[in-house]
Structure formats: C-alpha cells, structure tokens
Design an enzyme around this catalytic site. Structure first.
Site, PDB file in Angstrom:
ATOM      1  CG  ASN A  61      -8.674  -1.670  12.186  1.00  0.00           C
ATOM      2  OD1 ASN A  61      -7.761  -2.354  11.731  1.00  0.00           O
ATOM      3  ND2 ASN A  61      -9.136  -0.599  11.575  1.00  0.00           N
ATOM      4  CD  GLU A 102      -8.612   0.830   7.955  1.00  0.00           C
ATOM      5  OE1 GLU A 102      -8.484  -0.137   8.731  1.00  0.00           O
ATOM      6  OE2 GLU A 102      -8.055   1.929   8.159  1.00  0.00           O
ATOM      7  CG  ASP A 154      -0.323  -0.471   2.491  1.00  0.00           C
ATOM      8  OD1 ASP A 154       0.920  -0.444   2.586  1.00  0.00           O
ATOM      9  OD2 ASP A 154      -1.064  -0.864   3.409  1.00  0.00           O
ATOM     10  CG  HIS A 187      -5.848  -2.491   8.989  1.00  0.00           C
ATOM     11  ND1 HIS A 187      -5.856  -1.139   9.198  1.00  0.00           N
ATOM     12  CD2 HIS A 187      -4.569  -2.879   9.265  1.00  0.00           C
ATOM     13  CE1 HIS A 187      -4.657  -0.724   9.553  1.00  0.00           C
ATOM     14  NE2 HIS A 187      -3.858  -1.768   9.612  1.00  0.00           N
TER      15      HIS A 187
HETATM   16  P1  PGA Z   1       2.244  -1.682  12.593  1.00  0.00           P
HETATM   17  O1  PGA Z   1       1.099  -1.715  11.510  1.00  0.00           O
HETATM   18  O2  PGA Z   1       3.273  -2.664  12.163  1.00  0.00           O
HETATM   19  O3  PGA Z   1       2.778  -0.261  12.532  1.00  0.00           O
HETATM   20  O4  PGA Z   1       1.635  -2.012  13.900  1.00  0.00           O
HETATM   21  C1  PGA Z   1       0.624  -2.946  11.070  1.00  0.00           C
HETATM   22  C2  PGA Z   1      -0.598  -2.730  10.205  1.00  0.00           C
HETATM   23  O5  PGA Z   1      -1.321  -1.747  10.413  1.00  0.00           O
HETATM   24  O6  PGA Z   1      -0.838  -3.559   9.320  1.00  0.00           O
END
Ligand code: PGA
Length: 250
Positions: free
Chosen positions: A145, A152, A76, A147
C-alpha cells in the site's frame, strides 16, 4: 547484470532476481561501514531484507566486514509484543542478523513494544538518534500500500516517531508471519516520515510483483499522503534496489 537508471531524483538499480538485489543492497551497506566503521545504520524487518542480512552475515564471517563499531536503529516495533516474542522485531533482528555478526548488541536499538509510556519512549528514541549523530544509511522496505516503516497512507510528511494503528491491508499482509490474522497486533510504534527523511542516505529494497504498483506510484506519481514512499523523491540521496518483478511497472 543489474541495470542502473535514474528516475527523477532517485537512483534505481534493477536486478535479475531477489538474490542479486540482496547482494547489491548488502554491498551498499558494507561499503558504507568500511568507509565509516562507527556507522549509524537504520534497519528494517519483514520478508524482504532477510536475504540481504544473510549476505552481510556471510561477509562478516569471511572477515570482510566488521560490525563492532556500528550502531543500529530499527524502524518500528509492534505494540504489545515482548522482545522474546518470535514475531517481535527485536527478536527478528537478533535471529536474522545480530546473533550472527560481531555487533555490540548494547548499541542496537529497537523501540520498546511493551512501554507503559509511549510518548516518552518515542521522544527518547528521536533524541537518541540525534545523540548518535543521526542515521547515516537507512534501509527501507515498502508495503504493497506504499507505506514505509509503519507510516500508513495518510501519514504526514512531518510525522515523527509515534504510535500508529495498522491498516487492514498491512494486518492481512503481515498475517503470513503469525498463526492467524487475529494474532497480528493492531498497533505499532514507528519512526515517522520526517525521522526517516533525516537519514543521510536511504536504500529502499523491494522484490516481488506485489510491490510493483507501490514502487511505480512512489517513483512516478507526485508526492502524496496516499503513498508515503512517494515523499522519498524529495530526498537527495535515495536509491531503490529492485528485482525485475518489483520494477515491472516502470
Ligand atoms: P515485507 O514488508 O518485506 O514483509 O514485504 C515490507 C514492508 O511492509 O515495509
């Protein structure tokens, strides 16, 4: 010593700490590259994979791992950030991995956050993945959450690469990387769930207790739109590499 178990359809490796999780996941990628030097890797950004990338850099510097024939696709990118912006995912990949290994940067692909034609950029990204033969091994993180990439809650299982609006939770979580919350882009381009599920192998890396609820729901609850990572149970070669904190709910 990491504990290995099977939860439903998924192999789970539970590590003592973040360092061991970084080593375990780096070993999976390193082994895949050794077996297929022109491996197509799917890569992720965020706080979690940084230690794993450090392990890969170390292996490369010590002559144990050659990236020269590999190519990469990132999950992304934020809409509106240039590749030079220090919070863009292109910048993250350059500074956390690509600048330190012998990869051919012309074969590292990150979605263009500044594109004027979003539909075309997303379509071409999908086409390009296919032209490269598809992703062999995809690294994923997981949001608190649930995702995966920027898919999302509510994202369809059939979703493909597209523009998405970030949830307040994700904006808050990611604000730690920015000066303040108002600086976090509200939109992103992301591979879809269907795009991710086409990878031949998926490695989800999660560390820290703030991930334990999402990990538990993904592994133990029925697949649902509310927890995008729960669809991973339907993949036939998916591994979760966790530290004890992230595995705390299992
Ligand atoms: P993070 O993000 O490694 O910064 O916790 C992971 C994600 O949101 O997929």
């Amino acid at each position: 010593m990491a504990e290995r178990k099977r939860v439903g359809n998924i192999d789970v490796i539970i590590c003592e700490d973040e360092i061991e999780a970084a080593k375990e996941s780096a070993n999976i990628f390193a082994e895949a590259i050794r077996q297929k030097p022109n491996l197509v890797l799917g890569l992720a950004t965020g706080g979690t994979p940084v230690s794993m990338y450090k392990e890969l850099i170390k292996m490369n510097k010590e002559g144990e791992l050659d990236f020269f024939h590999a190519s990469t696709f990132n999950l992304d990118e934020y809409v509106g950030l240039s590749p030079e912006h220090d919070q863009s995912y292109r910048y993250f990949m350059n500074t956390n991995l690509f600048d330190h290994v012998n990869i051919d940067k012309s074969k590292t692909y990150v979605l263009d956050g500044l594109t004027k034609d979003i539909d075309r950029t997303c379509r071409e990204y999908e086409d390009f993945i296919k032209k490269q033969g598809g992703i062999d091994v995809q690294l994923l993180g997981i949001g608190a959450n649930g995702h995966i990439a920027f898919n999302e809650p509510g994202s369809s299982k059939d979703s493909r690469t597209r523009e998405v609006v970030l949830t307040e939770k994700t904006i808050k979580d990611n604000s730690r990387f920015f000066e303040d919350e108002s600086q976090v882009p509200r939109k992103a381009l992301t591979m879809g769930i269907a795009t991710i599920m086409e990878a031949r192998k998926i490695v989800l890396l999660a560390t820290g207790s703030n991930k334990k609820d999402a990990v538990k729901k993904a592994l133990q609850e029925a697949s649902s739109l509310e927890v995008p990572a729960s669809f991973l149970k339907e993949h036939d070669d998916c591994i979760f590499v966790l530290d004890k904190d992230a595995a705390g709910g299992l």
